[in-house]
Design an enzyme around this catalytic site. Structure first.
Site, PDB file in Angstrom:
ATOM      1  CG  HIS A 180      -3.666 -21.867  25.789  1.00 18.57           C
ATOM      2  ND1 HIS A 180      -3.725 -21.206  26.996  1.00 18.57           N
ATOM      3  CD2 HIS A 180      -4.082 -20.962  24.860  1.00 18.57           C
ATOM      4  CE1 HIS A 180      -4.148 -19.972  26.819  1.00 18.57           C
ATOM      5  NE2 HIS A 180      -4.375 -19.805  25.527  1.00 18.57           N
ATOM      6  CG  HIS A 183      -3.875 -17.241  20.879  1.00 18.00           C
ATOM      7  ND1 HIS A 183      -2.901 -18.148  21.230  1.00 18.00           N
ATOM      8  CD2 HIS A 183      -4.725 -17.193  21.942  1.00 18.00           C
ATOM      9  CE1 HIS A 183      -3.146 -18.621  22.438  1.00 18.00           C
ATOM     10  NE2 HIS A 183      -4.249 -18.048  22.885  1.00 18.00           N
ATOM     11  CD  GLU A 184      -7.105 -14.222  22.345  1.00 16.29           C
ATOM     12  OE1 GLU A 184      -7.999 -14.914  22.875  1.00 16.29           O
ATOM     13  OE2 GLU A 184      -5.955 -14.141  22.802  1.00 16.29           O
ATOM     14  CB  CYS A 209      -0.929  -0.007   1.208  1.00 12.22           C
ATOM     15  SG  CYS A 209      -2.019  -1.453   1.271  1.00 12.22           S
TER      16      CYS A 209
END
EC number: 3.4.24.-
Length: 920
Positions: free
Chosen positions: A356, A346-347, A133
């Site tokens: 985990h 991860h979330e 960009c």
């Protein structure tokens, strides 16, 4: 003096370095960067990338494909890039706010974008993720232990710096979810190996096997401030994050499409604080209101605030597609977008049901960043999912989770511009099978993206051999009982959107409720934690253990991050209590929390689960949604369901109100429309029809073929029953011999008869005569015509007696009579004598006999009296065979000579045998 000479040499050296420094800043070469105290200086190289395209990116148009050459450590890397055309959904919007708080939403100003995926030329298992960009930013993975970060030099139009990825510093942190992180090695090898398996372009044919997440990203006011109040810079960073996350999830056959982006330019729209728990639930509450305005599958908040402790992100477990919990919060802890992207990925993984990573799950070493689902992250950043994550994702999808992931955005208006041959069906195209040299679709002209002559379609699960399939053809099966099937409409080649039953709909026979497409029970959760055979403990276990409000018994954490005690009403929504004979839970880093309760002298065993965390995590940090908690959506009582650690009434789902409009002939789907049962028509299931819904397509119409077949089958069975009944009644008529001539009696005899002896049903059974020995005359018949018969009510008349060799008794009758085996041996006879003509008129009704040989009497149903016919008596014959004898007193009537019985046609014998054989 030596001292002065040394000082002089030092000064000259310093001067030389000062003169050389500007040159080093302008020419390619290695320089040093500031580093943390105690670590060696970090190096980067200044380069000027070279484009090999017709037009350079950044001058109004970004090419679909490009070749970029960069130098790294004296080696030229040729990057083959391709625009990530699926990054932005067609409905993509951008939202910001005015000073008065009013939202301003706009669509894309340009069809062009600047985000790429690619590979390093001639390097197997390499991977590239870039944005062009404003300058070039991104990650270049060359091999297992070698990867680079490239980014523009501030205030320079062409210069960039490139350095190894391990030199990117990130602050240490962890996710609030309770787990421990592993260590391993070779993360890049696994990552690039996974990405290599994916096609370089996502073709239309592959969309059906992909899962597709429509992502909505939000930057809070602190993040806007962190980017110097530059709205465009904030949006670009969020776009870069989405591009990285999409690259991570492609290895799991999941695509991330950015459906919306929002920047809170004038204050936060929900409560955002240093407390990650209160921030999460506040954001999820705000998202519920957003869903009414903007459809999406998952929302993630990027905050510029620092959470308390070491938490950098938080998200609910197994919440993807949930109206109430599909989302998470992440802290912006890195200037480079890839660091934040790892946290967001991860979330989202927690939303997908991933826990985990435990020990030995991840093949990436801690020195290389570990895996994305590690409990803690830091220096450097993780880039790969582990094999355990794949198993957890598969298990989540198999249980009915992620129902919305088949709802892929319409690619007819893809962000990035139209082009025939890019593999995507866009406006103005009838089909698109890629470039001419790679198109293998027999229905599509690759040169102009039109259908071939006679073709109705070229893509989609409702397209077969270039023709649209019939309406009602199932195109997506029902996965679990809370799912709903989808059917082709006959108008589109694509399967309708995936729908499932509305949250709060009863399932498992009323023992559970549907939630987010899953039917969750305590039994299933116990078996997931402990294995087969596990079952939920008594309610008393839940009440006693979860009343403690500590690590091992609680109802989750409150907004202050502290464990909450469970009230008796909410006890079954806290830590799940099970009964199992296993020594420990299945989770590798989980331990059993055993509690024994004594009630009225009886010992009750309760088994909970605690996921062990490292010492650095045990101190105050953790997620309220650990695997040992009862899952949201589990039934905790009549019309009650576990939600956010509380046992709440299901009325907030509004299932009952929606169900009423279906008139008892259907169920509500997650779009709050009726899915009608077969026989009823949508939308309200109050008129006859084929079933289905306005969303899922019509059910297949009822076929008349099975109905006709059923009618004929019923008529056939009825005819057989009538025939059997007639034969049965005829065989029980006492003393009414047939008046028909002998030949007619042959023709009108019953073709078959069901034995009442309780035999095996064989075509030629051994009959069990239910008459005492010495009371019956038994004569033999031809072998092909020896069939079971019903016993008559009385002995045969005299005219049925013939002078012929006696037939042997069946074996079981001989045994009952106590005779020798020789006496019961079979005696073959070729022909029996013709019976004498009747001495009196026969009755008008024909006797229904199995065999056409009337020389053998029919056994009675019950034992005959000792002297069945007055004036007659019986006596044993030689060989143990009993024959009925005429009276011993009085004159004997003359007997006509025996006439041979005519042999029956062969086809009659075969027909009788065939019919009886069908009854085996």
């Amino acid at each position: 003096m030596p001292g002065r000479a040394g000082v002089a040499r030092f000064c000259l050296l310093a001067l030389a370095l000062q003169l050389h420094w500007p040159l080093a800043a302008c020419e390619p070469g290695w320089t040093t960067r500031g580093s943390q105290e105690g670590s060696p200086p970090l190096q980067h190289e200044l380069i000027i990338p070279q484009w090999r395209t017709s037009e350079s990116p950044g001058r109004g148009k970004h090419p679909l494909r490009a070749e970029l050459r960069v130098m790294a450590e004296g080696r030229e890397l040729i990057l083959d890039l391709e625009k990530n055309e699926h990054l932005f959904a067609p409905a993509y919007t951008e939202t910001c706010y005015t000073a008065s708080g009013n939202p301003q939403t706009s669509t894309l100003k340009s069809e062009d974008h600047c985000f790429y995926h690619g590979t390093v030329r001639d390097v197997d298992e390499s991977s590239v993720t870039l944005s062009t960009c404003r300058g070039i930013r991104g990650l270049i993975i060359v091999r297992s232990n070698l990867s680079y970060i490239i980014e523009p030099v501030p205030n320079s139009d062409s210069q960039h710096r490139i350095y190894r990825s391990e030199h990117l510093t990130l602050p240490p942190g962890n996710c609030g979810f309770e787990h421990s992180g592993p260590t391993s090695k070779d993360w890049a090898l696994q990552f690039t190996h996974q990405t290599k398996k994916q096609p370089r372009r996502m073709k239309r044919e592959d969309l059906h096997s992909m899962k597709y997440v429509e992502l909505y990203l939000v930057a809070d006011y602190a993040e806007f401030q962190k980017n110097r109040h530059d709205q465009d810079a904030t949006k670009r960073k969020l776009m870069e994050i989405a591009n990285y996350v999409d690259k991570f999830y492609r290895s799991l056959n999941i695509r991330i499409a950015l459906v919306g982006l929002e920047v809170w330019t004038h204050g936060d729209k929900c409560e955002v604080s240093e407390n990650p728990y209160s921030t999460l639930w506040s954001f999820l509450s705000w998202r519920r209101k957003l869903l009414a305005q903007k459809s999406h599958d998952n929302a993630q908040l990027i905050t510029g605030r620092s959470f308390q402790g070491t938490t950098i992100g938080l998200a609910p477990l197994m919440a993807m597609c949930s109206v109430y919990q599909s989302g998470g919060v992440s802290m912006d802890h890195s200037e480079n977008a890839i660091g934040v992207a790892s946290t967001v990925a991860h979330e989202i993984g927690h939303n997908f049901g991933m826990s985990h990573d435990s020990a030995h799950c991840c093949s990436a070493s801690a020195a290389d960043g570990g895996c994305i689902m590690a409990a803690a992250t830091g220096h450097p950043f993780p880039k790969v999912f582990s094999w355990c994550n794949r198993k957890e994702l598969d298990r989540y999808l198999q249980t009915g989770g992620g129902m919305c992931l088949s709802n892929m955005p319409d690619t007819r208006t893809l962000y990035g511009g139209r082009r025939c041959g890019n593999g995507y069906l866009e406006d103005g195209e009838e089909c698109d099978c890629g470039e001419e040299e790679e198109c293998k679709n027999p229905c599509c002209n690759a040169s102009n993206c039109t259908l071939k002559e006679g073709a109705e379609c070229a893509h989609g699960s409702c397209c077969h051999q270039c023709k649209l399939v019939a309406p009602g053809t199932q195109c997506r099966e029902q996965v679990r009982q809370c799912d709903l099937p989808e059917f082709c409409t006959g108008k589109s080649p694509h399967c309708p959107t995936n729908y499932y039953q509305m949250d709060g709909t009863p399932c498992e026979g009323g023992q559970a409720y549907c939630y987010n497409g899953m039917c969750l029970t305590y039994q299933e959760q116990c078996q997931q934690l402990w294995g087969p055979g596990a079952r939920p403990a008594l309610d008393l276990c839940f009440e006693r253990v979860n009343a403690a409000g500590d690590t091992y018994g609680n109802c989750g954490k409150g907004l202050n991050g502290q464990y909450r005690k469970c009230s008796p009403r909410d006890a079954k929504c806290g830590k799940i209590q099970c009964q199992s004979t296993q020594a420990r839970p299945l989770e590798s880093n989980a331990v059993s929390i055993d509690t024994t309760i004594t009630l009225n002298g009886r010992r009750i065993h309760c088994r909970g689960t605690h996921v062990y965390r490292g010492p650095e995590e045990e101190e105050g940090e953790g997620d309220m949604l650990d695997p040992g908690l009862v899952m949201t959506g589990t039934k905790c009582g009549h019309n009650h369901i576990c939600f956010e650690g509380q046992c709440r009434n299901t009325s907030f789902f509004e299932t009952e109100g929606c169900g009423k409009k279906c008139n008892g002939h259907g169920v509500c789907n997650n779009n709050k429309n009726c899915h009608c049962f077969p026989g009823w028509s949508p939308p309200f299931c109050n008129t006859p029809g084929d079933g289905g819904s306005v969303d899922s397509g019509p059910l297949p119409p009822k076929s008349v073929g099975p109905v006709i077949a059923g009618v004929f089958s019923a008529l056939f069975v009825l005819a057989v029953l009538v025939l059997l009944c007639h034969c049965y009644r005829q065989s029980h008529k006492l003393g009414k011999p047939s008046a028909l001539p002998f030949k007619l009696r042959h023709q009108f005899s019953c073709p078959f008869r069901v034995s009442q002896s309780g035999g095996t049903g064989h075509a030629n059974p051994t009959f069990k005569l239910q008459t005492p020995q010495g009371k019956r005359k038994v004569t033999n018949t031809p072998e092909s015509l020896r069939k079971p018969s019903h016993p008559p009510p009385r002995p045969p008349p005299d005219y049925l007696r013939v002078e012929s060799p006696p037939a042997p008794l069946p074996a079981h009758l001989n045994r009952a009579a106590g005779s020798s085996p020789e006496a019961g041996a079979r005696i073959e006879r070729k022909e029996s004598a013709r019976r004498p003509p009747p001495s009196r008129p026969m009755p008008p009704a024909p006797n229904c006999l199995l065999s056409q040989d009337f020389s053998r009497p029919r056994p009675p149903q019950k034992a005959l009296p000792a002297n069945p016919v007055p004036g007659q008596r019986t006596g044993p014959r030689s060989g143990g065979t009993s024959l009925l004898q005429p009276p011993t007193s009085g004159p004997q009537p003359p007997r006509p000579p025996a006439v041979p019985v005519p042999k029956l046609p062969e086809y009659r014998s075969q027909r009788v045998g065939a019919i009886i054989s069908s009854k085996i």
